[in-house]
Design a protein around this motif. Structure first.
Motif, PDB file in Angstrom:
ATOM      1  N   ALA A   1       0.833  -1.209   0.000  1.00  0.00           N
ATOM      2  CA  ALA A   1       0.000   0.000   0.000  1.00  0.00           C
ATOM      3  C   ALA A   1       0.867   1.259   0.000  1.00  0.00           C
ATOM      4  O   ALA A   1       0.543   2.256  -0.653  1.00  0.00           O
ATOM      5  CB  ALA A   1      -0.919  -0.010   1.220  1.00  0.00           C
ATOM      6  N   LEU A   2       1.983   1.193   0.711  1.00  0.00           N
ATOM      7  CA  LEU A   2       2.905   2.331   0.772  1.00  0.00           C
ATOM      8  C   LEU A   2       3.488   2.626  -0.609  1.00  0.00           C
ATOM      9  O   LEU A   2       3.529   3.783  -1.052  1.00  0.00           O
ATOM     10  CB  LEU A   2       4.017   2.006   1.759  1.00  0.00           C
TER      11      LEU A   2
ATOM     12  N   ALA B   1       2.190   1.762  -3.447  1.00  0.00           N
ATOM     13  CA  ALA B   1       1.091   2.223  -4.306  1.00  0.00           C
ATOM     14  C   ALA B   1       0.798   3.701  -4.046  1.00  0.00           C
ATOM     15  O   ALA B   1       0.501   4.463  -4.986  1.00  0.00           O
ATOM     16  CB  ALA B   1      -0.157   1.381  -4.050  1.00  0.00           C
ATOM     17  N   THR B   2       0.894   4.126  -2.792  1.00  0.00           N
ATOM     18  CA  THR B   2       0.658   5.532  -2.451  1.00  0.00           C
ATOM     19  C   THR B   2       1.717   6.429  -3.069  1.00  0.00           C
ATOM     20  O   THR B   2       1.412   7.510  -3.588  1.00  0.00           O
ATOM     21  CB  THR B   2       0.645   5.701  -0.918  1.00  0.00           C
ATOM     22  N   VAL B   3       2.978   5.988  -3.008  1.00  0.00           N
ATOM     23  CA  VAL B   3       4.064   6.754  -3.627  1.00  0.00           C
ATOM     24  C   VAL B   3       3.843   6.854  -5.137  1.00  0.00           C
ATOM     25  O   VAL B   3       4.037   7.920  -5.739  1.00  0.00           O
ATOM     26  CB  VAL B   3       5.429   6.104  -3.319  1.00  0.00           C
TER      27      VAL B   3
ATOM     28  N   LEU C   1       0.947   6.684  -6.707  1.00  0.00           N
ATOM     29  CA  LEU C   1      -0.187   7.583  -6.941  1.00  0.00           C
ATOM     30  C   LEU C   1       0.237   9.038  -6.801  1.00  0.00           C
ATOM     31  O   LEU C   1      -0.128   9.890  -7.629  1.00  0.00           O
ATOM     32  CB  LEU C   1      -1.310   7.269  -5.947  1.00  0.00           C
ATOM     33  N   ALA C   2       1.018   9.330  -5.758  1.00  0.00           N
ATOM     34  CA  ALA C   2       1.485  10.704  -5.551  1.00  0.00           C
ATOM     35  C   ALA C   2       2.410  11.153  -6.677  1.00  0.00           C
ATOM     36  O   ALA C   2       2.467  12.344  -7.005  1.00  0.00           O
ATOM     37  CB  ALA C   2       2.202  10.816  -4.209  1.00  0.00           C
TER      38      ALA C   2
ATOM     39  N   ARG D   1      -2.590   3.050   9.982  1.00  0.00           N
ATOM     40  CA  ARG D   1      -1.880   2.908   8.710  1.00  0.00           C
ATOM     41  C   ARG D   1      -2.473   3.807   7.635  1.00  0.00           C
ATOM     42  O   ARG D   1      -1.746   4.353   6.801  1.00  0.00           O
ATOM     43  CB  ARG D   1      -1.888   1.445   8.279  1.00  0.00           C
ATOM     44  N   GLY D   2      -3.785   3.979   7.675  1.00  0.00           N
ATOM     45  CA  GLY D   2      -4.405   4.900   6.726  1.00  0.00           C
ATOM     46  C   GLY D   2      -3.920   6.319   6.921  1.00  0.00           C
ATOM     47  O   GLY D   2      -3.695   7.055   5.949  1.00  0.00           O
TER      48      GLY D   2
ATOM     49  N   LEU E   1      -0.475   6.586   5.397  1.00  0.00           N
ATOM     50  CA  LEU E   1      -0.549   6.640   3.932  1.00  0.00           C
ATOM     51  C   LEU E   1      -0.978   8.028   3.462  1.00  0.00           C
ATOM     52  O   LEU E   1      -0.480   8.536   2.449  1.00  0.00           O
ATOM     53  CB  LEU E   1      -1.516   5.579   3.415  1.00  0.00           C
ATOM     54  N   LEU E   2      -1.888   8.647   4.201  1.00  0.00           N
ATOM     55  CA  LEU E   2      -2.348   9.992   3.843  1.00  0.00           C
ATOM     56  C   LEU E   2      -1.208  11.000   3.946  1.00  0.00           C
ATOM     57  O   LEU E   2      -1.020  11.841   3.051  1.00  0.00           O
ATOM     58  CB  LEU E   2      -3.499  10.394   4.767  1.00  0.00           C
TER      59      LEU E   2
ATOM     60  N   TYR F   1       1.195  10.414   1.096  1.00  0.00           N
ATOM     61  CA  TYR F   1       0.683  10.960  -0.170  1.00  0.00           C
ATOM     62  C   TYR F   1       0.899  12.465  -0.233  1.00  0.00           C
ATOM     63  O   TYR F   1       1.360  13.001  -1.255  1.00  0.00           O
ATOM     64  CB  TYR F   1      -0.808  10.637  -0.322  1.00  0.00           C
TER      65      TYR F   1
END
Length: 324
Positions: free
Chosen positions: A14-15, A17-19, A21-22, A200-201, A204-205, A208
């Motif tokens: 998820a981390l 994927a967040t990077v 996306l950002a 964790r959310g 991630l925020l 991002y």
């Protein structure tokens, strides 16, 4: 199975994927203010929950094993920073990545993974809970102080605005959460699973928001592939060195095997959960993303290394070979 779980940790996926996306869709224009506001709320929530989870009984009980806890704190906040200064003196990384590498060494230990790997290795789990909790409690004060002392040039110094952010976003929520523990402690314990997802959310925020701001400022133009590869090698070398040094320190102190396992796992870890919000408070917004790269790389490496190491140590425990 435990090794595979660490290698395929859903949070790490998820981390990443967040990077990604950002990197592709960073917040821009009016959205930046809303994302920053949400990230600040996430930081406050994180430290409120950290305070609510910290057991006063664990602090009192853990104080009895003071040699182990002092050794763990010395590794975390003295040995690690000295190694970070040494790496910086090599002048092999770009300036901002080197700052991130030093910041990594100033962070407290992890909580969940330190306790989990101690349990797998059949170490002293109660002492691991205390050692990791002490490290995170001390980190609220020591990490900003060490950043101000060793990285004043990177952060622009510890201004009054920075002090207000540290108190308002880190210390105050932590204290309020801990003071409310008598009323919300059972709720926190009963809902540990979904509160962990909230934790964790929030991380991630913040990631991002940080990486989005860094991408807009040209993050991936500043970090060449060879620099990223060198960073990974340095993180691996740092982890290996600290694992070796904590093992030798445990033997030199004559610690029982169970306590030596605690020193190994709690002393060698660095907390992404604390590092992400602290970086958001301590560094300029455009710098946070690149500063966080080393801790993200180190986080994955420490998970893999400890997942491989813990089962081997379990075999050395009394009856461990038979159970294995």
């Amino acid at each position: 199975m435990q090794r595979l779980a660490a290698l395929l940790d859903p949070f790490v996926i998820a981390l990443l994927a967040t990077v990604a996306l950002a990197s592709v869709l960073p917040a821009r224009g009016a959205a930046v203010a809303w994302v920053d506001l949400a990230a600040q709320a996430g930081i406050v929530l994180l430290f409120f929950l950290h305070g609510a989870k910290l057991s006063r009984e664990a602090i009192i009980a853990g104080a009895r094993n003071w040699r182990l806890h002092l050794a763990t704190l010395a590794v975390t906040f003295v040995m690690f920073p000295l190694l970070g200064i040494l790496i910086g003196a090599l002048h092999v990384l770009p300036r901002e990545l080197a700052a991130g590498m030093l910041f990594l060494t100033l962070l407290p230990s992890t909580v969940q993974s330190s306790i989990a790997f101690t349990a797998i290795a059949r170490g002293n789990v109660a002492a691991a809970v205390c050692a990791a909790s002490f490290s995170n409690l001390a980190g609220i004060f020591l990490t900003p102080a060490l950043v101000a002392l060793l990285m004043g040039g990177s952060t622009g110094g510890l201004s009054w605005d920075s002090v207000e952010k540290i108190v308002g976003q880190l210390l105050l929520p932590f204290v309020v959460g801990h003071l409310m523990r008598p009323w919300i402690g059972e709720f926190v314990a009963r809902n540990k699973a979904w509160l962990g997802r909230v934790d964790r959310g929030s991380i991630l925020l913040v990631v991002y928001a940080a990486f989005g701001a860094a991408v807009v400022e040209g993050l991936w133009q500043k970090v060449a592939p060879e620099s990223l590869a060198l960073l990974t090698v340095l993180c691996l070398a740092l982890l290996g060195l600290v694992l070796g040094m904590t093992t030798l320190l445990g033997r030199a102190m004559g610690l029982p095997r169970e306590d030596a396992v605690v020193l190994l796992f709690c002393g060698s870890k660095k907390s992404l959960a604390s590092g992400v919000p602290m970086a958001g408070v301590l560094f300029p917004a455009a710098q946070v993303g690149i500063v966080l790269l080393p801790i993200m790389v180190f986080h994955q490496l420490q998970l893999i290394a400890c997942a491989l190491l813990a089962p081997k140590l379990a075999k050395g425990a009394p009856g461990g070979e038979r159970e294995a």
